[in-house]
Motif scaffolding. Structure first.
Motif, mmCIF file in Angstrom:
data_model
loop_
_atom_site.group_PDB
_atom_site.id
_atom_site.type_symbol
_atom_site.label_atom_id
_atom_site.label_comp_id
_atom_site.label_asym_id
_atom_site.label_seq_id
_atom_site.Cartn_x
_atom_site.Cartn_y
_atom_site.Cartn_z
ATOM 1 N N TRP A 30 49.246 31.641 19.795
ATOM 2 C CA TRP A 30 49.317 31.312 21.216
ATOM 3 C C TRP A 30 49.833 32.506 22.024
ATOM 4 O O TRP A 30 49.279 32.848 23.070
ATOM 5 N N ARG A 31 50.881 33.159 21.527
ATOM 6 C CA ARG A 31 51.436 34.319 22.217
ATOM 7 C C ARG A 31 50.412 35.447 22.292
ATOM 8 O O ARG A 31 50.272 36.113 23.321
ATOM 9 N N ARG A 32 49.689 35.667 21.189
ATOM 10 C CA ARG A 32 48.676 36.717 21.174
ATOM 11 C C ARG A 32 47.559 36.417 22.182
ATOM 12 O O ARG A 32 47.118 37.294 22.918
ATOM 13 N N LEU A 33 47.135 35.155 22.216
ATOM 14 C CA LEU A 33 46.092 34.762 23.160
ATOM 15 C C LEU A 33 46.554 34.940 24.612
ATOM 16 O O LEU A 33 45.806 35.423 25.466
ATOM 17 N N MET A 34 47.780 34.569 24.884
ATOM 18 C CA MET A 34 48.324 34.709 26.239
ATOM 19 C C MET A 34 48.469 36.194 26.614
ATOM 20 O O MET A 34 48.212 36.583 27.755
ATOM 21 N N LYS A 35 48.856 37.022 25.652
ATOM 22 C CA LYS A 35 48.975 38.458 25.907
ATOM 23 C C LYS A 35 47.604 39.046 26.220
ATOM 24 O O LYS A 35 47.445 39.827 27.170
ATOM 25 N N GLU A 36 46.588 38.667 25.443
ATOM 26 C CA GLU A 36 45.231 39.139 25.688
ATOM 27 C C GLU A 36 44.742 38.684 27.065
ATOM 28 O O GLU A 36 44.089 39.438 27.788
ATOM 29 N N LYS A 37 45.085 37.456 27.411
ATOM 30 C CA LYS A 37 44.692 36.921 28.712
ATOM 31 C C LYS A 37 45.346 37.720 29.846
ATOM 32 O O LYS A 37 44.687 38.077 30.825
ATOM 33 N N ARG A 38 46.636 38.034 29.706
ATOM 34 C CA ARG A 38 47.347 38.831 30.722
ATOM 35 C C ARG A 38 46.739 40.220 30.842
ATOM 36 O O ARG A 38 46.529 40.726 31.952
ATOM 37 N N GLU A 39 46.443 40.844 29.686
ATOM 38 C CA GLU A 39 45.869 42.194 29.693
ATOM 39 C C GLU A 39 44.475 42.198 30.324
ATOM 40 O O GLU A 39 44.137 43.095 31.095
ATOM 41 N N ARG A 40 43.666 41.196 30.002
ATOM 42 C CA ARG A 40 42.319 41.098 30.570
ATOM 43 C C ARG A 40 42.405 40.924 32.092
ATOM 44 O O ARG A 40 41.672 41.561 32.850
ATOM 45 N N LYS A 41 43.330 40.075 32.523
ATOM 46 C CA LYS A 41 43.503 39.839 33.957
ATOM 47 C C LYS A 41 43.966 41.122 34.655
ATOM 48 O O LYS A 41 43.483 41.450 35.744
ATOM 49 N N ALA A 42 44.863 41.869 34.028
ATOM 50 C CA ALA A 42 45.344 43.129 34.607
ATOM 51 C C ALA A 42 44.199 44.133 34.715
ATOM 52 O O ALA A 42 44.078 44.841 35.722
ATOM 53 N N GLN A 43 43.343 44.203 33.694
ATOM 54 C CA GLN A 43 42.202 45.113 33.730
ATOM 55 C C GLN A 43 41.228 44.725 34.845
ATOM 56 O O GLN A 43 40.701 45.580 35.551
ATOM 57 N N GLU A 44 40.991 43.419 34.989
ATOM 58 C CA GLU A 44 40.100 42.956 36.048
ATOM 59 C C GLU A 44 40.672 43.301 37.420
ATOM 60 O O GLU A 44 39.938 43.718 38.321
ATOM 61 N N GLU A 45 41.978 43.131 37.582
ATOM 62 C CA GLU A 45 42.615 43.455 38.853
ATOM 63 C C GLU A 45 42.534 44.953 39.139
ATOM 64 O O GLU A 45 42.294 45.356 40.280
ATOM 65 N N GLN A 46 42.709 45.778 38.113
ATOM 66 C CA GLN A 46 42.602 47.226 38.302
ATOM 67 C C GLN A 46 41.180 47.624 38.677
ATOM 68 O O GLN A 46 40.970 48.485 39.531
ATOM 69 N N ALA A 47 40.199 46.986 38.042
ATOM 70 C CA ALA A 47 38.806 47.289 38.352
ATOM 71 C C ALA A 47 38.487 46.877 39.790
ATOM 72 O O ALA A 47 37.818 47.625 40.533
ATOM 73 N N LEU A 48 38.973 45.719 40.198
ATOM 74 C CA LEU A 48 38.759 45.263 41.565
ATOM 75 C C LEU A 48 39.445 46.191 42.559
ATOM 76 O O LEU A 48 38.880 46.542 43.597
ATOM 77 N N LYS A 49 40.648 46.614 42.232
ATOM 78 C CA LYS A 49 41.387 47.529 43.105
ATOM 79 C C LYS A 49 40.633 48.842 43.256
ATOM 80 O O LYS A 49 40.501 49.367 44.371
ATOM 81 N N ALA A 50 40.124 49.380 42.152
ATOM 82 C CA ALA A 50 39.362 50.630 42.202
ATOM 83 C C ALA A 50 38.103 50.456 43.050
ATOM 84 O O ALA A 50 37.759 51.333 43.859
ATOM 85 N N LYS A 51 37.429 49.329 42.875
ATOM 86 C CA LYS A 51 36.213 49.055 43.643
ATOM 87 C C LYS A 51 36.532 48.979 45.136
ATOM 88 O O LYS A 51 35.822 49.563 45.962
ATOM 89 N N LEU A 52 37.604 48.279 45.482
ATOM 90 C CA LEU A 52 37.974 48.137 46.887
ATOM 91 C C LEU A 52 38.417 49.469 47.488
ATOM 92 O O LEU A 52 38.104 49.767 48.650
#
Length: 87
Positions: A30-52
């Motif tokens: 569960w912890r590993r899945l939540m960590k992966e989820k946080r990292e994926r969300k952070a990457q998506e936010e960084q990609a969106l920030k770069a795009k904007l």
């Protein structure tokens, strides 16, 4: 004296992940899945920030071009008006 709090910007408390975990699910998984989820969300936010930011730079250039063309147009209109007044 200003305080620099930047070292606490990216703190993640993994023990919070256990709160919504079902008892039949392994805690480590569960912890590993939540960590992966946080990292994926952070990457998506960084990609969106770069795009904007890229769009923002593009829009700034377009705005500068429009301002320049407006300035040129107003100068041309002014010279036309001055010529018509002189005649």
């Amino acid at each position: 004296m200003s305080l620099n709090y930047s070292k606490w910007d990216n703190i993640v408390c993994s023990s919070d992940d256990d709160d919504d975990c079902h008892p039949n699910i392994d805690k480590k998984l569960w912890r590993r899945l939540m960590k992966e989820k946080r990292e994926r969300k952070a990457q998506e936010e960084q990609a969106l920030k770069a795009k904007l930011e890229k769009e923002n730079e593009k829009d700034k250039k377009m705005l500068a071009n429009l301002k320049a063309s407006i300035t040129e147009d107003t100068k041309a209109e002014t010279t036309k008006k001055m010529k018509s007044i002189e005649l």
